[in-house]
Write a protein that holds these residues in place. Structure first.
Motif, PDB file in Angstrom:
ATOM      1  N   THR A  28       0.853  -1.188   0.000  1.00  0.00           N
ATOM      2  CA  THR A  28       0.000   0.000   0.000  1.00  0.00           C
ATOM      3  C   THR A  28       0.882   1.228   0.000  1.00  0.00           C
ATOM      4  OG1 THR A  28      -1.744  -1.178   1.191  1.00  0.00           O
ATOM      5  CG2 THR A  28      -1.845   1.225   1.191  1.00  0.00           C
ATOM      6  N   ASN A  30       0.525   4.438   0.348  1.00  0.00           N
ATOM      7  CA  ASN A  30       0.458   5.565   1.283  1.00  0.00           C
ATOM      8  C   ASN A  30       1.015   5.223   2.671  1.00  0.00           C
ATOM      9  OD1 ASN A  30      -1.566   4.023   2.372  1.00  0.00           O
ATOM     10  ND2 ASN A  30      -3.207   5.490   2.013  1.00  0.00           N
ATOM     11  N   ASN A  74      -4.710   7.529  -3.500  1.00  0.00           N
ATOM     12  CA  ASN A  74      -4.688   6.297  -2.716  1.00  0.00           C
ATOM     13  C   ASN A  74      -5.546   5.203  -3.356  1.00  0.00           C
ATOM     14  OD1 ASN A  74      -3.010   7.478  -0.819  1.00  0.00           O
ATOM     15  ND2 ASN A  74      -4.718   8.195   0.442  1.00  0.00           N
ATOM     16  N   ASN A  77      -3.463   3.717  -5.861  1.00  0.00           N
ATOM     17  CA  ASN A  77      -2.142   3.310  -5.357  1.00  0.00           C
ATOM     18  C   ASN A  77      -1.020   3.876  -6.230  1.00  0.00           C
ATOM     19  OD1 ASN A  77      -1.088   1.961  -3.094  1.00  0.00           O
ATOM     20  ND2 ASN A  77      -0.648   0.111  -4.261  1.00  0.00           N
TER      21      ASN A  77
END
Length: 125
Positions: A28, A30, A74, A77
């Motif tokens: 992920t 973030n 986000n 991604n």
């Protein structure tokens, strides 16, 4: 396995614009601070911009401040680098990387890992 893939480079005339993308897979995005770097002909790798994982704080090198904008989506991604008012001296291979040592921005080149393969940006008339 953490992987970053850059895209969006190309040939553009001085004063033009490009948007680079840095797509993450295997993690992920973030969760990490993400930096954009460039390696120009005959130059050392230079930090261009960074976006912090937690605060979203962004930093820019003096050479691109006011012309480049970093952002993060986000849902996709992906981190972007919008480059406006491009100059010949912006010609370089651009890389994105995740900060794997310490946290925040800007950090040092050595603090970043999982480097992408790079995307070529050429600014020329």
């Amino acid at each position: 396995q953490m992987q970053l893939v850059e895209s969006g480079g190309g040939l553009v005339q001085p004063g033009g614009s490009l948007r680079l993308s840095c797509a993450a897979s295997g993690f992920t995005l973030n969760v990490y601070s993400i930096g954009w770097f460039r390696l120009g002909p005959g130059k050392e790798r230079e930090g261009v911009s960074c976006i912090s994982s937690s605060s979203g704080r962004v930093t820019y090198s003096d050479s691109v401040k006011g012309r480049f904008t970093i952002s993060r989506d986000n849902a996709k991604n992906t981190v972007y680098l919008q480059m406006n008012s491009l100059k010949p001296e912006d010609t370089a291979v651009y890389y994105c990387a995740a900060r794997t040592v310490g946290g925040g921005c800007p950090g040092r080149v050595a603090d970043f890992g999982s480097w992408g393969q790079g995307t070529q940006v050429t600014v020329s008339s």
